[in-house]
Design a protein around this motif. Structure first.
Motif, short mmCIF file in Angstrom:
data_model
loop_
_atom_site.label_atom_id
_atom_site.label_comp_id
_atom_site.label_asym_id
_atom_site.label_seq_id
_atom_site.Cartn_x
_atom_site.Cartn_y
_atom_site.Cartn_z
N ILE B 204 0.84 -1.21 0.00
CA ILE B 204 0.00 0.00 0.00
C ILE B 204 0.87 1.26 0.00
CG2 ILE B 204 -0.39 0.15 2.50
CD1 ILE B 204 -3.35 0.51 0.40
N LEU B 236 -7.01 3.41 3.20
CA LEU B 236 -7.31 2.41 2.17
C LEU B 236 -6.97 0.99 2.60
CD1 LEU B 236 -6.25 4.02 -1.24
CD2 LEU B 236 -8.55 3.31 -0.57
N CYS B 237 -6.08 0.83 3.58
CA CYS B 237 -5.63 -0.52 3.91
C CYS B 237 -6.75 -1.36 4.51
CB CYS B 237 -4.37 -0.51 4.79
SG CYS B 237 -4.66 -0.04 6.48
N GLU B 239 -9.71 -1.49 3.21
CA GLU B 239 -10.62 -1.76 2.10
C GLU B 239 -12.05 -1.32 2.40
OE1 GLU B 239 -9.93 -5.89 1.24
OE2 GLU B 239 -7.78 -5.54 1.19
N LEU B 243 -15.51 6.27 1.68
CA LEU B 243 -14.42 7.09 2.21
C LEU B 243 -14.77 8.56 2.08
CD1 LEU B 243 -10.77 6.23 1.08
CD2 LEU B 243 -11.68 6.40 3.39
N LEU B 264 -6.67 6.93 -6.58
CA LEU B 264 -7.95 6.90 -5.86
C LEU B 264 -9.07 6.52 -6.82
CD1 LEU B 264 -7.69 10.09 -3.61
CD2 LEU B 264 -7.94 7.75 -2.81
N ALA B 267 -8.78 2.85 -7.49
CA ALA B 267 -9.16 2.10 -6.29
C ALA B 267 -10.68 2.04 -6.18
CB ALA B 267 -8.57 2.74 -5.04
N LYS B 268 -11.32 3.09 -6.63
CA LYS B 268 -12.77 3.17 -6.57
C LYS B 268 -13.41 2.02 -7.34
CE LYS B 268 -15.41 6.12 -8.97
NZ LYS B 268 -15.94 7.42 -9.43
N VAL B 273 -15.32 1.13 -3.87
CA VAL B 273 -15.48 2.09 -2.80
C VAL B 273 -16.09 3.37 -3.37
CG1 VAL B 273 -13.00 2.52 -3.07
CG2 VAL B 273 -14.15 3.51 -1.13
N TYR B 275 -16.79 7.59 -2.81
CA TYR B 275 -16.14 8.70 -2.12
C TYR B 275 -17.06 9.89 -1.93
CZ TYR B 275 -11.76 6.48 -3.76
OH TYR B 275 -10.74 5.62 -4.02
#
Ligand SMILES: Nc1ncnc2c1ncn2[C@@H]1O[C@H](COP(=O)(O)OP(=O)(O)OP(=O)(O)O)[C@@H](O)[C@H]1O
Ligand SMILES: Nc1ncnc2c1ncn2[C@@H]1O[C@H](COP(=O)(O)OP(=O)(O)OP(=O)(O)O)[C@@H](O)[C@H]1O
Ligand code: SF4
Ligand SMILES: [Mg+2]
Ligand SMILES: [Mg+2]
Lengths: 304, 390
Positions: B204, B236-237, B239, B243, B264, B267-268, B273, B275
């Motif tokens: 990460i 983020l770690c 998961e 956020l 980001l 990652a979405k 995830v 935001y």
């Protein structure tokens, strides 16, 4: 670790000088060095910091504290929440600056604090006066820092990322205040930021740092329209501007150099599209290429 | 479907001069997989909104729903369903509709109206939301996290997290980067061995452009940007599903900022995830968010598809805000900052809070507070520009 290596820059009287560069490149260390505020683990190996002809490095801590910091040079620190004292209210902290540098009179000091709070556009100055840092929003804390610094009435102002927490309209008003101070009181400002738009908005001269060294210095128009260091060029191109999609954002390939074991020669060479053999072998020196334009790159003539 | 929804959320603070209405009746939703941008003047309540949604501070009133799931469509004609929900509470027809879909409502179930087209049904096990959408009525299950206690909340905490505005105060000066990442990973049982843990940490950190050597650094040994990357890595770690990013890149230079935003953004999709992205950087918000909410003094004044809002801002505050954005071009130093005093959150102006600064203000604006209503495919709170027939 060599955080700064041969950093030379000049801020003229009445000039707003922008200092820009990647995170970790040494901007804050440069400004902290100027005021003798480095951590205990820092060693200054050489060089001078001349302020009005006096080498600040030769002054005793006591002289620095009494005669330089605040009086002559004041600073807005990068992190408002850790630079404000959590046990004093916002008003008390500004009053301290006022009492030290402007007025001893209790009532007058009180009034001046409220004026300063007003100048930085804080609503309800009386209410904010009584608030502790944890009761303020990020942008409000930053404005308290700004008010403290403005209250010092000093000649040189070092502002380290002073508007990161401000919205664009308050930022625009703050930049206007700085321009007025520059024009009316001939204030000089060293303005550290990542924000190219802010740089273009108020700076006269811009210095670009890379990996603890100066890459380029020029007037603001040349930096934007005629950058000659490949890193500056990359920086100008990675400004978001009006991009509608994150994937269109440009980045400079590679990562920020490690200062513990920096790349040989020109520190930018591993990421540079212009790099040749010599870049790896020998560090380029800062060359005077035009009236007020300096650049540290062997191939500046090819950069367009 | 929404990952988060708030209904009339309020958060007030007591101060010496009176009550600060930091968040004053915000109803919004964050759709699963989207990025909702939030912009607004400094002090308008953005951070407080984020912290209240995550229950880091207790809401004064209103509701927060988390993790909506679509269950079924009501087998009743929408008109009829509305009638029943409005007047009869748990009507036998409604009960039957639930049973048909294998969701029995217990005897003590109750209905309450939550908005023009939304109702809430509570029984002893679950919370349901019934929403009228175009020509059907949909039933969702949600977790109402408004009133759950800290212990209960801890279970959700892993799923929802925040990256704070100021990286320095978010990191403990006594703890190394390793310690900062270690804590959440251990508390939430994310790893089974020290080996796995280290691998995860380094992985990460690498994605954030940091290296293994940074694990042993203390915050004061990192630059501002490095600190913020540690904060993002820490968030983020775990998961998370949701956020809140409160000015996550304001301490970063443009190149690193672009990199982190791309990251980001990826990652979405990768981790599913969603935001809520709070920022003063208007150009950035424009690029990263799917929808945009504009706040003014504790309230939403405009919310809609980002591209729509930018192409054709309706609320006078939104217009003024966009005009104040500085351009990265020294030849274009035109400034059109919003003029007028920033209003006091303790004594907000009567009527529309923006009226004292608004160039279009009329008598009605100073008298009545405009509701946030649907117009032009978005929601706007303005007497003058918030109605389509204007
Ligand atoms: N007290 C310290 N001990 C060890 N290393 C330090 C210390 N202070 C700074 N550094 C290191 O010195 C380098 C320069 O840091 P500096 O804070 O000047 O960066 P910066 O250019 O201001 O970055 P940013 O834009 O992120 O604020 C960084 O690599 C940082 O990790
Ligand atoms: N703990 C607290 N006690 C009292 N007032 C508070 C507290 N926290 C926040 N406030 C007040 O609530 C209002 C909103 O603050 P908030 O931090 O949410 O603003 P923001 O929109 O995030 O601003 P910024 O852009 O400057 O970060 C401010 O007037 C602030 O002074
Ligand atoms: S000196 Fe060489 S490596 Fe350095 S910037 Fe110039 S061309 Fe690139
Ligand atoms: Mg710094
Ligand atoms: Mg905030």
């Amino acid at each position: 670790m060599k955080a700064l290596d041969n950093v030379s820059l000049t801020v003229k009287k009445g000039e707003i000088h922008g200092l820009i560069g990647e995170t970790g490149c040494g901007k804050s260390v440069t400004s902290l060095t100027t005021l003798g505020l480095l951590d205990n683990n820092a060693i200054i190996r050489g060089g001078n910091i001349l302020y009005k002809g006096v080498d600040l490095l030769e002054l005793k801590e006591k002289t620095l504290r009494k005669e330089v910091r605040g009086n002559e040079i004041s600073m807005i620190f990068q992190n408002p929440s850790t630079s404000l004292n959590p046990v004093y209210t916002a008003g008390e902290q500004i009053r301290e600056s006022i009492v030290l540098y402007q007025s001893n009179d209790k009532e007058e000091a009180q009034r001046l604090v409220l004026d300063e709070l007003d100048r930085v556009k804080l609503p309800d100055p009386e209410d904010v006066y009584e608030k502790y840092p944890h009761e303020l929003s990020g942008g409000m804390m930053q404005r308290i820092m700004i008010a403290m610094m403005l209250a010092c009435n000093s000649n040189l102002l070092i502002a380290d990322e002073p508007t990161t927490a401000l919205d664009v309209s308050i930022q625009a008003q703050f930049l206007k205040v700085l321009e007025e101070l520059k024009e009316k009181e001939n204030l000089s400002i060293l303005y550290i930021t990542h924000d190219m738009a802010v740089i273009s908005e108020i700076c006269d001269v811009v210095t670009v740092m890379y990996g603890g060294q100066i890459a380029e210095t020029a007037n603001v128009h040349d930096i934007f329209n005629n950058p000659r260091h490949p890193y500056t060029k990359g920086l100008i191109h990675s400004v978001p501007g009006v991009k509608l999609n994150i994937e269109e954002f440009e980045t400079i390939p590679g990562t920020v150099p490690r200062l513990i074991n920096p790349p040989s020669g020109c520190r930018f060479h591993p990421r540079c599209e212009y790099a040749q053999k010599i870049c790896k072998e020998k560090k380029p020196s800062l060359e005077h290429i035009d009236k007020d334009h300096f650049v540290a790159c062997y191939f500046w003539e090819e950069v367009k | 479907m929404n990952i988060v929804e708030t209904q009339n959320l309020k958060k007030f603070f007591q101060s010496k001069k009176g009550t600060v209405k930091a968040v004053n009746g915000v109803s919004l939703n964050v759709i699963k997989g989207e990025t909702l941008g939030i912009v607004g003047e400094s002090g308008c309540g953005k951070t407080t909104l984020g912290r209240t949604i995550l229950k880091l501070i207790k809401p004064t009133s209103g509701n927060i729903f988390f993790d909506e799931k679509h269950l079924f469509d009501l087998k009743l004609n929408p008109r009829k369903a509305k009638d029943i929900l409005d007047n009869d509470g748990i009507d036998p027809k409604l009960r039957k509709s639930f049973e048909k879909n294998k969701y029995g409502l217990s005897a003590d179930a109750s209905v309450s109206k939550k908005g023009p087209n939304s109702w809430r049904i509570d029984d002893d096990r679950s919370t349901y939301l019934v929403k009228g959408e175009e020509n059907s009525m949909k039933v969702y299950s949600v977790k109402d996290i408004t009133d759950i206690d800290d212990k209960e909340m801890r279970k959700h905490r892993k799923k929802m997290n925040i990256v704070f505005q100021d990286p320095v105060s978010a990191l403990n000066p006594q703890m190394t980067v390793y310690d900062h990442l270690n804590r959440p990973l251990v508390i939430h049982n994310m790893v089974s061995s020290e080996d796995e843990k280290l691998r995860k940490m380094v992985d990460i950190l690498n994605t954030m452009g940091l290296k293994a050597e940074h694990l042993i650094r203390y915050p004061h040994e990192l630059s501002g940007g490095q600190k913020q990357r540690v904060c993002i890595a820490r968030a983020l770690c775990l998961e998370p599903d949701f956020l809140v990013l409160d000015e996550p890149t304001s301490a970063l230079d443009v190149s690193v900022q672009s990199k982190i935003l791309k990251l980001l953004d990826r990652a979405k999709d990768k981790f599913d995830v969603s935001y809520m992205f709070i920022s003063h950087n208007i150009n950035l918000v424009r690029a990263i968010s799917d929808r945009l909410g504009v706040m003014y003094l504790g309230k939403l004044v405009e919310i809609g598809e980002t591209s729509d809002v930018f192409q054709n801002p309706k609320h006078p505050y939104t217009k003024g805000l966009f005009k104040s954005v500085p351009q990265p071009d020294p030849d274009k130093r035109v400034k059109a900052p919003l003029t007028g005093e920033v209003p006091s959150p303790v004594n907000p102006p009567k009527g529309c809070a923006f009226s004292p600064r608004c160039p279009h203000s009329k008598a009605v604006c100073e008298r009545e507070n405009p509701d946030l209503i649907e117009a032009y495919g978005r929601k706007i709170a303005c007497h003058i520009f918030g109605k389509e027939n204007f």
